[in-house]
Design an enzyme around this catalytic site. Structure first.
Site, PDB file in Angstrom:
ATOM      1  N   SER A 110      30.141 -46.903  27.779  1.00 38.80           N
ATOM      2  CA  SER A 110      30.368 -48.100  28.605  1.00 38.80           C
ATOM      3  C   SER A 110      29.035 -48.584  29.145  1.00 38.80           C
ATOM      4  O   SER A 110      28.139 -47.774  29.413  1.00 38.80           O
ATOM      5  CB  SER A 110      31.285 -47.771  29.784  1.00 38.80           C
ATOM      6  N   TYR A 117      33.018 -42.587  37.185  1.00 38.67           N
ATOM      7  CA  TYR A 117      33.052 -43.247  35.866  1.00 38.67           C
ATOM      8  C   TYR A 117      31.638 -43.491  35.341  1.00 38.67           C
ATOM      9  O   TYR A 117      31.350 -43.190  34.175  1.00 38.67           O
ATOM     10  CB  TYR A 117      33.815 -44.566  35.983  1.00 38.67           C
TER      11      TYR A 117
HETATM   12  N1  LIG Z   1      38.247 -52.002  28.639  1.00 37.14           N
HETATM   13  C1  LIG Z   1      36.960 -52.032  28.959  1.00 37.14           C
HETATM   14  O1  LIG Z   1      36.444 -53.052  29.458  1.00 37.14           O
HETATM   15  C2  LIG Z   1      36.091 -50.862  28.688  1.00 37.14           C
HETATM   16  C3  LIG Z   1      34.724 -51.005  28.951  1.00 37.14           C
HETATM   17  C4  LIG Z   1      33.873 -49.947  28.715  1.00 37.14           C
HETATM   18  C5  LIG Z   1      34.379 -48.764  28.201  1.00 37.14           C
HETATM   19  N2  LIG Z   1      35.699 -48.634  27.952  1.00 37.14           N
HETATM   20  C6  LIG Z   1      36.174 -47.351  27.434  1.00 37.14           C
HETATM   21  O2  LIG Z   1      36.992 -47.558  26.307  1.00 37.14           O
HETATM   22  C7  LIG Z   1      37.931 -46.499  26.199  1.00 37.14           C
HETATM   23  C8  LIG Z   1      39.321 -47.060  26.048  1.00 37.14           C
HETATM   24  O3  LIG Z   1      39.607 -47.848  27.185  1.00 37.14           O
HETATM   25  P1  LIG Z   1      40.745 -48.962  27.179  1.00 37.14           P
HETATM   26  O4  LIG Z   1      40.176 -50.140  27.815  1.00 37.14           O
HETATM   27  O5  LIG Z   1      41.354 -49.038  25.832  1.00 37.14           O
HETATM   28  O6  LIG Z   1      41.758 -48.288  28.219  1.00 37.14           O
HETATM   29  P2  LIG Z   1      43.353 -48.175  28.229  1.00 37.14           P
HETATM   30  O7  LIG Z   1      43.969 -49.393  27.638  1.00 37.14           O
HETATM   31  O8  LIG Z   1      43.693 -47.772  29.606  1.00 37.14           O
HETATM   32  O9  LIG Z   1      43.639 -46.950  27.234  1.00 37.14           O
HETATM   33  C9  LIG Z   1      43.220 -45.669  27.552  1.00 37.14           C
HETATM   34  C10 LIG Z   1      43.701 -44.740  26.472  1.00 37.14           C
HETATM   35  O10 LIG Z   1      43.213 -43.415  26.772  1.00 37.14           O
HETATM   36  C11 LIG Z   1      44.279 -42.496  26.614  1.00 37.14           C
HETATM   37  N3  LIG Z   1      44.118 -41.372  27.519  1.00 37.14           N
HETATM   38  C12 LIG Z   1      43.772 -41.405  28.839  1.00 37.14           C
HETATM   39  N4  LIG Z   1      43.780 -40.172  29.352  1.00 37.14           N
HETATM   40  C13 LIG Z   1      44.127 -39.342  28.321  1.00 37.14           C
HETATM   41  C14 LIG Z   1      44.320 -37.947  28.228  1.00 37.14           C
HETATM   42  N5  LIG Z   1      44.135 -37.133  29.278  1.00 37.14           N
HETATM   43  N6  LIG Z   1      44.668 -37.426  27.031  1.00 37.14           N
HETATM   44  C15 LIG Z   1      44.869 -38.225  25.966  1.00 37.14           C
HETATM   45  N7  LIG Z   1      44.705 -39.553  25.994  1.00 37.14           N
HETATM   46  C16 LIG Z   1      44.344 -40.099  27.167  1.00 37.14           C
HETATM   47  C17 LIG Z   1      45.553 -43.279  26.936  1.00 37.14           C
HETATM   48  O11 LIG Z   1      46.623 -42.708  26.222  1.00 37.14           O
HETATM   49  P3  LIG Z   1      47.885 -41.955  26.907  1.00 37.14           P
HETATM   50  O12 LIG Z   1      47.960 -42.393  28.338  1.00 37.14           O
HETATM   51  O13 LIG Z   1      49.045 -42.353  26.082  1.00 37.14           O
HETATM   52  O14 LIG Z   1      47.557 -40.505  26.728  1.00 37.14           O
HETATM   53  C18 LIG Z   1      45.205 -44.654  26.364  1.00 37.14           C
HETATM   54  O15 LIG Z   1      45.570 -44.715  25.013  1.00 37.14           O
HETATM   55  C19 LIG Z   1      37.746 -45.639  27.456  1.00 37.14           C
HETATM   56  O16 LIG Z   1      36.930 -44.532  27.150  1.00 37.14           O
HETATM   57  C20 LIG Z   1      37.031 -46.579  28.407  1.00 37.14           C
HETATM   58  O17 LIG Z   1      36.256 -45.899  29.365  1.00 37.14           O
HETATM   59  C21 LIG Z   1      36.569 -49.647  28.187  1.00 37.14           C
END
Ligand SMILES: NC(=O)c1ccc[n+]([C@@H]2O[C@H](COP(=O)([O-])OP(=O)(O)OC[C@H]3O[C@@H](n4cnc5c(N)ncnc54)[C@H](OP(=O)(O)O)[C@@H]3O)[C@@H](O)[C@H]2O)c1
Length: 270
Positions: A150, A163
């Protein structure tokens, strides 16, 4: 865990293993890799949601298997990796996208557990996701391990210490692994998202410059992964911001962030 069979005809297609596949970036990457002809190994705790999604997309069982795992639990996520190798084969690409983003206040005792959970998910969970595949990929001499970092890992944001430090850790960890695996032919790709429209950002009350639709992000990340890029900030505008952030003196940076809204916390104040 529902491990699908892989009949001979489809077994020759490339395979991608994705954590965080029930939502947001992980799910959009699953769509993008499917469009490119990959078989999918999809991991999440909410397997029913992934299976319903695969059914809605009419993905044939030969093209997708769903594994239930909690990435904080080393035994659980490494078992999912081994099950994938056994039932679908050694993946070409492994993407550790599972992650959480929660605000903390160090003055609040209960937030220490929140910090542990963030590190367990974002850092330990990533290494444990890669672990079952590293030796086999190195022996094969090919593969891509993709860490989703990120821009928040570039500099600390007030209220977001867990984070930001976890994602700084992801960036350093992936760089270390990249150097270790370089002689083997296995590539490590660090993907660094800016603000992407997913459930993780939908509740943010502060401004999110260059907010990008998740499908567009998945296209760009797919290109970077296929190219075997070592490090890619998406969208590119945030790459420029990230470079500038590195250069800003602390005094200027601190002043600029003084009035910024904070990421929501999970615990209540004592
Ligand atoms: N969206 C952004 O702007 C952004 C920016 C920078 C980085 N990121 C990174 O991108 C990645 C995905 O984020 P997103 O935006 O797609 O978030 P999201 O829509 O909230 O999805 C998060 C995913 O992580 C899984 N997860 C969370 N805790 C888990 C656990 N303990 N075991 C297994 N699976 C787990 C959830 O699946 P379940 O709950 O079904 O297990 C879900 O599929 C993350 O690493 C986040 O930090 C996102």
């Amino acid at each position: 865990m529902t491990a699908g069979r892989t009949p001979g005809r489809t077994a020759s297609l490339p395979l991608v293993f994705i954590t965080g596949a029930s939502s947001g970036i992980g799910q959009a990457l699953a769509v993008r890799f499917h469009q490119a002809g990959y078989r999918l190994a999809l991991v999440a705790r909410r397997t029913a949601e992934v299976e319903a999604w695969a059914q809605a997309k009419e993905l044939p069982a030969s093209m997708v298997s769903v594994y239930g795992a909690d990435v904080r639990d080393v035994a659980s996520i490494t078992a999912a990796g081994r099950a994938c190798i056994e039932s679908q084969g050694l993946p070409d690409v492994v993407i550790a996208s599972a992650g959480i983003s929660v605000g903390i206040d160090t003055a609040v005792f209960a937030d220490l557990e929140v910090m542990r959970s963030v590190f367990d998910t974002n850092n330990l969970g990533m290494a444990a996701t890669f672990q079952p595949f590293v030796a086999a990929m190195a022996a094969r001499g090919s593969g891509r391990l993709v860490g989703i970092a990120s821009v928040a890992g570039i500099r600390g944001l007030p209220g977001h210490g867990a984070y930001c430090s976890s994602k700084a850790g992801v960036i350093s960890y992936c760089e270390s692994l990249r150097g270790e695996l370089r002689p083997s032919g296995v590539k490590v790709v660090t993907v660094v998202p800016g603000y992407i429209a997913t459930p993780l950002t939908s509740g943010n009350t502060y401004s999110m410059p260059f907010l990008m639709p998740v499908e567009r992000f998945a296209d760009k990340a797919f290109e970077a992964i296929e190219a075997g890029a070592s490090y890619r900030v998406i969208p590119w505008q945030m790459g420029v911001v990230a470079k500038l952030l590195r250069l800003l003196p602390n005094a200027v940076y601190d002043r600029a962030l003084a009035g910024r809204g904070r990421k929501q916390r999970q615990t209540s104040d004592p």
